[in-house]
Write a protein that holds these residues in place. Structure first.
Motif, PDB file in Angstrom:
ATOM      1  N   GLN A  76       0.685  -1.318   0.037  1.00 55.48           N
ATOM      2  CA  GLN A  76      -0.045  -0.023  -0.051  1.00 55.48           C
ATOM      3  C   GLN A  76       0.942   1.212  -0.027  1.00 55.48           C
ATOM      4  O   GLN A  76       2.106   1.236   0.575  1.00 55.48           O
ATOM      5  N   THR A  77       0.381   2.505  -0.711  1.00 56.10           N
ATOM      6  CA  THR A  77       1.041   3.552  -0.815  1.00 56.10           C
ATOM      7  C   THR A  77       0.668   4.703   0.433  1.00 56.10           C
ATOM      8  O   THR A  77       1.376   5.766   0.223  1.00 56.10           O
ATOM      9  N   ASN A  78      -0.432   4.464   1.007  1.00 58.12           N
ATOM     10  CA  ASN A  78      -0.896   5.368   1.853  1.00 58.12           C
ATOM     11  C   ASN A  78      -1.596   4.504   3.196  1.00 58.12           C
ATOM     12  O   ASN A  78      -1.631   3.379   3.281  1.00 58.12           O
ATOM     13  N   ILE A  79      -1.548   5.355   4.110  1.00 59.91           N
ATOM     14  CA  ILE A  79      -2.593   4.756   5.359  1.00 59.91           C
ATOM     15  C   ILE A  79      -4.065   5.191   5.280  1.00 59.91           C
ATOM     16  O   ILE A  79      -4.295   6.432   5.562  1.00 59.91           O
ATOM     17  N   PRO A  80      -4.960   4.467   4.797  1.00 61.85           N
ATOM     18  CA  PRO A  80      -6.090   4.884   4.611  1.00 61.85           C
ATOM     19  C   PRO A  80      -7.119   5.092   5.870  1.00 61.85           C
ATOM     20  O   PRO A  80      -6.491   4.450   7.166  1.00 61.85           O
ATOM     21  N   ILE A  81      -8.020   5.834   6.082  1.00 60.39           N
ATOM     22  CA  ILE A  81      -8.817   5.866   7.054  1.00 60.39           C
ATOM     23  C   ILE A  81     -10.207   5.597   6.961  1.00 60.39           C
ATOM     24  O   ILE A  81     -10.923   5.781   5.835  1.00 60.39           O
ATOM     25  N   LEU A  82     -10.579   4.560   7.926  1.00 59.90           N
ATOM     26  CA  LEU A  82     -12.173   3.863   7.549  1.00 59.90           C
ATOM     27  C   LEU A  82     -13.009   4.432   8.657  1.00 59.90           C
ATOM     28  O   LEU A  82     -12.709   4.540   9.761  1.00 59.90           O
ATOM     29  N   ALA A 128     -12.997   7.009   4.604  1.00 56.62           N
ATOM     30  CA  ALA A 128     -12.632   8.626   4.536  1.00 56.62           C
ATOM     31  C   ALA A 128     -11.656   8.927   3.757  1.00 56.62           C
ATOM     32  O   ALA A 128     -11.597   9.968   3.076  1.00 56.62           O
ATOM     33  N   VAL A 129     -10.355   7.906   3.747  1.00 56.51           N
ATOM     34  CA  VAL A 129      -9.473   8.346   2.901  1.00 56.51           C
ATOM     35  C   VAL A 129      -9.096   6.825   2.381  1.00 56.51           C
ATOM     36  O   VAL A 129      -8.839   5.726   3.075  1.00 56.51           O
ATOM     37  N   PRO A 130      -9.524   6.507   0.960  1.00 54.57           N
ATOM     38  CA  PRO A 130      -9.449   5.111   0.350  1.00 54.57           C
ATOM     39  C   PRO A 130      -7.963   4.548   0.335  1.00 54.57           C
ATOM     40  O   PRO A 130      -7.076   5.557   0.378  1.00 54.57           O
ATOM     41  N   PRO A 131      -7.769   3.258   0.587  1.00 53.77           N
ATOM     42  CA  PRO A 131      -6.569   2.590   0.169  1.00 53.77           C
ATOM     43  C   PRO A 131      -6.066   3.082  -1.280  1.00 53.77           C
ATOM     44  O   PRO A 131      -6.850   2.866  -2.003  1.00 53.77           O
ATOM     45  N   GLU A 132      -4.845   3.138  -1.211  1.00 54.56           N
ATOM     46  CA  GLU A 132      -4.040   3.252  -2.716  1.00 54.56           C
ATOM     47  C   GLU A 132      -3.101   2.187  -2.785  1.00 54.56           C
ATOM     48  O   GLU A 132      -2.508   1.529  -2.110  1.00 54.56           O
TER      49      GLU A 132
END
Length: 132
Positions: A76-82, A128-132
């Motif tokens: 993964q390239t980011n830390i998503p927020i669920l 809120a911030v999807p995984p990439e």
């Protein structure tokens, strides 16, 4: 099952429990680092911390999640927020009657309130911030 192989982890994320208000109530969301497994179960690594501000949670939580991601070698390239919705009022009342609220308080009093725990799989993911 409490132990699982690292290879079952597919994502490191931050959960934002909306309307959680922390231990003493209130409207601030609570944030916690979590692991998502292949079977869609989540393991919360912290008890959650309430904070106001950007809606992304504390920066140190993002830094810790990134260190975990790097250790696990996840692509993964980011830390998503669920977004995790707070349980409906009726469900919270049923949990209170079943003694679950008392066991939660007992965990805190025994200094185990922030011990990692597995959560049930979600049927939908509100990112809120999807995984990439």
């Amino acid at each position: 099952r409490k132990s699982r192989p690292f290879s079952d982890i597919v994502l490191v994320l931050i959960e934002r429990e909306c309307g959680a208000g922390g231990f003493f109530g209130g409207d601030a969301p609570a944030f916690a680092a979590s692991l998502l497994f292949r079977d869609r179960r989540r393991c919360r690594l912290e008890g959650g911390m309430s904070t106001t501000g950007t809606g992304r949670g504390p920066q140190h939580l993002h830094e810790a999640a990134e260190k975990i991601r790097a250790f696990l070698g996840l692509p993964q390239t980011n830390i998503p927020i669920l977004n995790i919705p707070r349980a409906p009022k009726e469900e919270r009342a049923a949990n209170d009657e079943s003694g679950e609220a008392e066991s939660g308080l007992a965990r805190w009093l025994a200094c185990q309130g922030i011990a990692p725990r597995f959560e049930e799989p979600l049927q939908q993911h509100d990112w809120a911030v999807p995984p990439e």
